[in-house]
Design a protein around this motif. Structure first.
Motif, PDB file in Angstrom:
ATOM      1  N   GLY A  59      -8.288   0.833 -14.852  1.00 28.28           N
ATOM      2  CA  GLY A  59      -9.379   1.711 -15.291  1.00 28.28           C
ATOM      3  C   GLY A  59     -10.486   1.760 -14.269  1.00 28.28           C
ATOM      4  O   GLY A  59     -11.006   2.852 -13.929  1.00 28.28           O
ATOM      5  N   PHE A  60     -10.819   0.571 -13.745  1.00 25.26           N
ATOM      6  CA  PHE A  60     -11.892   0.489 -12.750  1.00 25.26           C
ATOM      7  C   PHE A  60     -11.548   1.296 -11.502  1.00 25.26           C
ATOM      8  O   PHE A  60     -12.365   2.057 -10.983  1.00 25.26           O
ATOM      9  CB  PHE A  60     -12.110  -0.987 -12.395  1.00 25.26           C
ATOM     10  N   LEU A  61     -10.277   1.156 -11.092  1.00 27.17           N
ATOM     11  CA  LEU A  61      -9.843   1.894  -9.908  1.00 27.17           C
ATOM     12  C   LEU A  61      -9.905   3.406 -10.147  1.00 27.17           C
ATOM     13  O   LEU A  61     -10.357   4.166  -9.302  1.00 27.17           O
ATOM     14  CB  LEU A  61      -8.427   1.479  -9.509  1.00 27.17           C
ATOM     15  N   ASN A  62      -9.409   3.805 -11.345  1.00 20.82           N
ATOM     16  CA  ASN A  62      -9.408   5.238 -11.667  1.00 20.82           C
ATOM     17  C   ASN A  62     -10.814   5.808 -11.615  1.00 20.82           C
ATOM     18  O   ASN A  62     -11.025   6.942 -11.194  1.00 20.82           O
ATOM     19  CB  ASN A  62      -8.812   5.464 -13.067  1.00 20.82           C
ATOM     20  N   ALA A  63     -11.758   4.990 -12.076  1.00 20.05           N
ATOM     21  CA  ALA A  63     -13.133   5.476 -12.141  1.00 20.05           C
ATOM     22  C   ALA A  63     -13.770   5.555 -10.772  1.00 20.05           C
ATOM     23  O   ALA A  63     -14.573   6.438 -10.502  1.00 20.05           O
ATOM     24  CB  ALA A  63     -13.954   4.573 -13.057  1.00 20.05           C
ATOM     25  N   ASN A  64     -13.427   4.624  -9.902  1.00 17.69           N
ATOM     26  CA  ASN A  64     -14.198   4.476  -8.673  1.00 17.69           C
ATOM     27  C   ASN A  64     -13.563   4.968  -7.383  1.00 17.69           C
ATOM     28  O   ASN A  64     -14.263   5.204  -6.410  1.00 17.69           O
ATOM     29  CB  ASN A  64     -14.582   3.005  -8.480  1.00 17.69           C
ATOM     30  N   VAL A  65     -12.208   5.058  -7.352  1.00 17.33           N
ATOM     31  CA  VAL A  65     -11.567   5.472  -6.098  1.00 17.33           C
ATOM     32  C   VAL A  65     -11.836   6.955  -5.860  1.00 17.33           C
ATOM     33  O   VAL A  65     -11.933   7.744  -6.799  1.00 17.33           O
ATOM     34  CB  VAL A  65     -10.054   5.203  -6.167  1.00 17.33           C
ATOM     35  N   ALA A  66     -11.941   7.314  -4.587  1.00 16.23           N
ATOM     36  CA  ALA A  66     -12.206   8.700  -4.240  1.00 16.23           C
ATOM     37  C   ALA A  66     -11.068   9.606  -4.706  1.00 16.23           C
ATOM     38  O   ALA A  66      -9.929   9.148  -4.862  1.00 16.23           O
ATOM     39  CB  ALA A  66     -12.375   8.817  -2.723  1.00 16.23           C
ATOM     40  N   LYS A  67     -11.332  10.883  -4.903  1.00 14.28           N
ATOM     41  CA  LYS A  67     -10.358  11.789  -5.535  1.00 14.28           C
ATOM     42  C   LYS A  67      -9.076  11.909  -4.728  1.00 14.28           C
ATOM     43  O   LYS A  67      -7.984  12.063  -5.276  1.00 14.28           O
ATOM     44  CB  LYS A  67     -10.993  13.175  -5.722  1.00 14.28           C
ATOM     45  N   SER A  68      -9.208  11.828  -3.414  1.00 16.01           N
ATOM     46  CA  SER A  68      -8.010  11.980  -2.580  1.00 16.01           C
ATOM     47  C   SER A  68      -7.040  10.819  -2.775  1.00 16.01           C
ATOM     48  O   SER A  68      -5.844  10.943  -2.556  1.00 16.01           O
ATOM     49  CB  SER A  68      -8.418  12.072  -1.113  1.00 16.01           C
ATOM     50  N   GLY A  69      -7.567   9.648  -3.194  1.00 14.60           N
ATOM     51  CA  GLY A  69      -6.705   8.481  -3.335  1.00 14.60           C
ATOM     52  C   GLY A  69      -6.145   8.288  -4.730  1.00 14.60           C
ATOM     53  O   GLY A  69      -5.323   7.397  -4.952  1.00 14.60           O
ATOM     54  N   LEU A  70      -6.564   9.060  -5.692  1.00 18.85           N
ATOM     55  CA  LEU A  70      -6.181   8.822  -7.086  1.00 18.85           C
ATOM     56  C   LEU A  70      -4.677   8.799  -7.295  1.00 18.85           C
ATOM     57  O   LEU A  70      -4.145   7.985  -8.050  1.00 18.85           O
ATOM     58  CB  LEU A  70      -6.811   9.897  -7.991  1.00 18.85           C
ATOM     59  N   SER A  71      -3.963   9.703  -6.628  1.00 19.97           N
ATOM     60  CA  SER A  71      -2.512   9.789  -6.835  1.00 19.97           C
ATOM     61  C   SER A  71      -1.777   8.576  -6.280  1.00 19.97           C
ATOM     62  O   SER A  71      -0.660   8.253  -6.677  1.00 19.97           O
ATOM     63  CB  SER A  71      -1.977  11.067  -6.190  1.00 19.97           C
ATOM     64  N   ASN A  72      -2.424   7.895  -5.364  1.00 16.25           N
ATOM     65  CA  ASN A  72      -1.748   6.764  -4.718  1.00 16.25           C
ATOM     66  C   ASN A  72      -1.869   5.439  -5.476  1.00 16.25           C
ATOM     67  O   ASN A  72      -1.185   4.469  -5.140  1.00 16.25           O
ATOM     68  CB  ASN A  72      -2.306   6.552  -3.308  1.00 16.25           C
ATOM     69  N   ILE A  73      -2.731   5.368  -6.475  1.00 12.76           N
ATOM     70  CA  ILE A  73      -3.039   4.095  -7.135  1.00 12.76           C
ATOM     71  C   ILE A  73      -1.796   3.411  -7.696  1.00 12.76           C
ATOM     72  O   ILE A  73      -1.542   2.225  -7.448  1.00 12.76           O
ATOM     73  CB  ILE A  73      -4.090   4.298  -8.256  1.00 12.76           C
ATOM     74  N   ASP A  74      -0.993   4.172  -8.427  1.00 11.50           N
ATOM     75  CA  ASP A  74       0.212   3.590  -9.026  1.00 11.50           C
ATOM     76  C   ASP A  74       1.144   2.996  -7.974  1.00 11.50           C
ATOM     77  O   ASP A  74       1.675   1.908  -8.141  1.00 11.50           O
ATOM     78  CB  ASP A  74       0.967   4.658  -9.835  1.00 11.50           C
ATOM     79  N   LYS A  75       1.312   3.764  -6.920  1.00 11.48           N
ATOM     80  CA  LYS A  75       2.214   3.329  -5.855  1.00 11.48           C
ATOM     81  C   LYS A  75       1.728   2.033  -5.197  1.00 11.48           C
ATOM     82  O   LYS A  75       2.472   1.081  -4.969  1.00 11.48           O
ATOM     83  CB  LYS A  75       2.301   4.438  -4.804  1.00 11.48           C
ATOM     84  N   GLU A  76       0.430   2.037  -4.924  1.00  9.56           N
ATOM     85  CA  GLU A  76      -0.130   0.892  -4.220  1.00  9.56           C
ATOM     86  C   GLU A  76      -0.042  -0.390  -5.047  1.00  9.56           C
ATOM     87  O   GLU A  76       0.221  -1.476  -4.540  1.00  9.56           O
ATOM     88  CB  GLU A  76      -1.612   1.157  -3.875  1.00  9.56           C
ATOM     89  N   LEU A  77      -0.225  -0.258  -6.357  1.00  9.51           N
ATOM     90  CA  LEU A  77      -0.203  -1.447  -7.219  1.00  9.51           C
ATOM     91  C   LEU A  77       1.188  -2.058  -7.328  1.00  9.51           C
ATOM     92  O   LEU A  77       1.344  -3.245  -7.572  1.00  9.51           O
ATOM     93  CB  LEU A  77      -0.730  -1.102  -8.612  1.00  9.51           C
ATOM     94  N   LYS A  78       2.218  -1.199  -7.179  1.00 13.48           N
ATOM     95  CA  LYS A  78       3.584  -1.714  -7.326  1.00 13.48           C
ATOM     96  C   LYS A  78       4.161  -2.227  -6.017  1.00 13.48           C
ATOM     97  O   LYS A  78       5.324  -2.619  -5.955  1.00 13.48           O
ATOM     98  CB  LYS A  78       4.483  -0.619  -7.893  1.00 13.48           C
ATOM     99  N   LYS A  79       3.341  -2.197  -4.993  1.00 12.42           N
ATOM    100  CA  LYS A  79       3.820  -2.638  -3.687  1.00 12.42           C
ATOM    101  C   LYS A  79       4.223  -4.109  -3.723  1.00 12.42           C
ATOM    102  O   LYS A  79       3.570  -4.940  -4.340  1.00 12.42           O
ATOM    103  CB  LYS A  79       2.723  -2.448  -2.638  1.00 12.42           C
ATOM    104  N   ASP A  80       5.322  -4.381  -3.024  1.00 12.96           N
ATOM    105  CA  ASP A  80       5.827  -5.754  -3.000  1.00 12.96           C
ATOM    106  C   ASP A  80       5.545  -6.361  -1.632  1.00 12.96           C
ATOM    107  O   ASP A  80       5.945  -5.817  -0.613  1.00 12.96           O
ATOM    108  CB  ASP A  80       7.354  -5.700  -3.229  1.00 12.96           C
ATOM    109  N   PHE A  81       4.895  -7.491  -1.644  1.00 18.18           N
ATOM    110  CA  PHE A  81       4.705  -8.183  -0.367  1.00 18.18           C
ATOM    111  C   PHE A  81       5.858  -9.158  -0.169  1.00 18.18           C
ATOM    112  O   PHE A  81       6.011 -10.133  -0.905  1.00 18.18           O
ATOM    113  CB  PHE A  81       3.374  -8.929  -0.347  1.00 18.18           C
ATOM    114  N   VAL A  82       6.671  -8.857   0.815  1.00 19.77           N
ATOM    115  CA  VAL A  82       7.941  -9.580   0.958  1.00 19.77           C
ATOM    116  C   VAL A  82       7.737 -11.067   1.235  1.00 19.77           C
ATOM    117  O   VAL A  82       8.408 -11.927   0.688  1.00 19.77           O
ATOM    118  CB  VAL A  82       8.773  -8.952   2.102  1.00 19.77           C
ATOM    119  N   LEU A  83       6.769 -11.362   2.097  1.00 23.49           N
ATOM    120  CA  LEU A  83       6.621 -12.754   2.541  1.00 23.49           C
ATOM    121  C   LEU A  83       5.596 -13.552   1.720  1.00 23.49           C
ATOM    122  O   LEU A  83       5.327 -14.715   2.023  1.00 23.49           O
ATOM    123  CB  LEU A  83       6.197 -12.775   4.013  1.00 23.49           C
ATOM    124  N   ALA A  84       5.044 -12.903   0.667  1.00 21.94           N
ATOM    125  CA  ALA A  84       3.944 -13.558  -0.041  1.00 21.94           C
ATOM    126  C   ALA A  84       4.340 -14.882  -0.670  1.00 21.94           C
ATOM    127  O   ALA A  84       3.582 -15.841  -0.665  1.00 21.94           O
ATOM    128  CB  ALA A  84       3.395 -12.617  -1.105  1.00 21.94           C
TER     129      ALA A  84
END
Lengths: 120, 210
Positions: B17-42
Motif C-alpha cells: 500500500g505504501f509503495l502504491n501511494a508513494n512511487v512515481a506513476k511511471s513505476g507503478l506497473s513495475n511494483i509487482d514484478k520487483e517484489l517477486k524478484k528472487d535474489f539467487v545468492l541471498a
C-alpha cells in the motif's frame, strides 16, 4: 673470520639449541625453557631459525622432540597420503609432517642452490 | 503462530500500500514484478567462512597452563649436579668461540676492550659456573654452582651438593671461571631479561658500586 650481522645471536641460538637437546632426557621442563628462550632471542633479533631446527621443537610447549625420549613418532594415513606424527609427551600436542613417496617437501632454504656463501 | 502470520500478512499489505501511494506513476506497473524478484545468492553463504571457523589454531601455552605443567617450579633437590655438568662443557666451548679466547684477551685500555665487553654482555650465561664473591646478604657469599636459569632479577644455580638455589642479581658480584681467566660480573648491570639482553646496548664504562 668475516663479520656477519647478528652473528652473536646466531651463536647464542645454536648454543641454546644444543643444551636444550642435551638436557631433554633428564629434565624436559628445562629443555622447554631453553627452547622458548631461543625462539624469543630470534624474535627479538628478527633472525630466522633454520627449518631443520624449527621442526624439532614442539609447537606448543617448545620442548625438543626426540623419538622415545620426549615424544613418540608414528606414521599415519590421512586422505590416502602418509603423515609422520610426533606426539609430545610433556604437553600432549601433535605435530604432523606430510610424507609422500614421490614428492619433494624441501623448502627453499634446504635446497643446495639457496646457499650463496659459506662463512666459517 | 496464526497471529504471527496475520501480522506478517498485514505488514506485507502495508508495504504494498505504501509503495502504491508513494512511487512515481511511471513505476507503478513495475511494483509487482520487483517484489517477486528472487535474489539467487541471498541465502547462500560462502564456503570459506565456514571452513575458517572450524579450523583450530595451535597456540602457545598460556602462563597458567605452563604453571600447571610445572614449568616454573623447579624443586630444591630436583636437579642433579651430574645432569648439568655437560651443559658446562658445551658452554665453555661456546664462550671461547664467542669471545675468541684463543687469541689474547684485549687490554682494558685498548679499543678492542669495548667490543669484548659488548660480546660478553650479549653472550648466554646458562651453563656457566658462577661463584658469588661479594653480596649484600652474607649468607649468599661463596655460593657456587652451574647456572641453569636466568631471569630478569635472579640466577638459579645448582651447587655441587645437588641443591638448587635462587640468587638475586642486583646485590651480588659474581665470578666466572673460564679455563684461562676469571671474569668478574656485576649483577646490577645484568638485570635485563635474557632474551632482550642481546639487542640492548650498554655504555662502555659504568662505575660499579654495591
Amino acid at each position: 673470520m668475516k663479520k656477519i650481522q647478528g652473528n652473536d645471536s646466531f651463536q647464542r641460538i645454536n648454543y641454546l639449541y644444543q643444551i636444550s637437546k642435551e638436557i631433554a632426557d633428564k629434565n624436559p621442563v628445562l629443555s622447554a625453557y631453553y627452547g622458548n628462550l631461543f625462539i624469543n632471542v630470534a624474535k627479538k633479533n628478527v633472525a630466522k631459525i633454520h627449518p631443520d631446527i624449527k621442526r624439532q621443537i614442539c609447537k606448543k610447549c617448545r620442548c625438543i622432540l626426540i623419538h622415545k625420549v620426549t615424544a613418540n613418532m608414528s606414521i599415519k594415513k590421512k586422505n590416502k597420503s602418509k603423515m609422520v606424527e610426533y606426539l609430545c609427551n610433556t604437553c600432549g600436542s601433535k605435530k604432523n609432517f606430510p610424507a609422500k613417496k614421490d614428492k619433494d617437501y624441501r623448502t627453499w632454504l634446504e635446497k643446495p642452490e639457496s646457499v650463496v656463501e659459506v662463512v666459517s | 503462530m496464526s497471529s504471527e502470520e496475520n501480522f506478517k500478512k498485514g505488514a506485507a499489505e502495508a508495504i504494498v500500500g505504501f509503495l502504491n501511494a508513494n512511487v512515481a506513476k511511471s513505476g507503478l506497473s513495475n511494483i509487482d514484478k520487483e517484489l517477486k524478484k528472487d535474489f539467487v545468492l541471498a541465502k547462500k553463504r560462502s564456503k570459506d567462512q565456514k571452513r575458517r571457523a572450524s579450523k583450530k589454531k595451535v597456540r602457545c601455552l598460556t602462563r597458567a597452563e605452563k604453571k600447571e605443567l610445572g614449568f616454573y617450579a623447579i624443586p630444591r633437590k630436583g636437579v642433579q649436579y651430574k645432569e648439568v655438568l655437560p651443559l658446562n662443557k658445551i658452554w665453555l666451548q661456546y664462550i671461547s668461540e664467542v669471545l675468541e679466547l684463543d687469541n689474547s684477551i684485549p687490554d682494558p685500555t685498548s679499543k678492542a676492550w669495548e667490543n669484548f665487553t659488548q660480546t660478553l654482555y650479549r653472550a648466554d650465561f646458562h651453563g656457566s659456573f658462577l661463584k658469588v664473591t661479594r653480596s649484600k646478604c652474607p649468607s649468599l657469599v661463596d655460593k657456587s654452582g652451574i647456572c641453569i636459569m636466568d631471569t630478569r632479577n635472579t640466577f638459579k644455580i645448582v651447587s655441587e651438593n645437588n641443591i638448587t638455589s635462587t640468587i638475586p642479581k642486583r646485590d651480588c658480584v659474581f665470578q666466572m671461571d673460564l679455563n684461562k681467566c676469571k671474569i668478574t660480573l656485576f649483577g646490577k648491570l645484568l638485570c635485563v631479561r635474557p632474551a632482550e639482553r642481546s639487542t640492548k646496548k650498554i655504555k662502555g664504562h659504568i662505575h660499579p658500586d654495591l
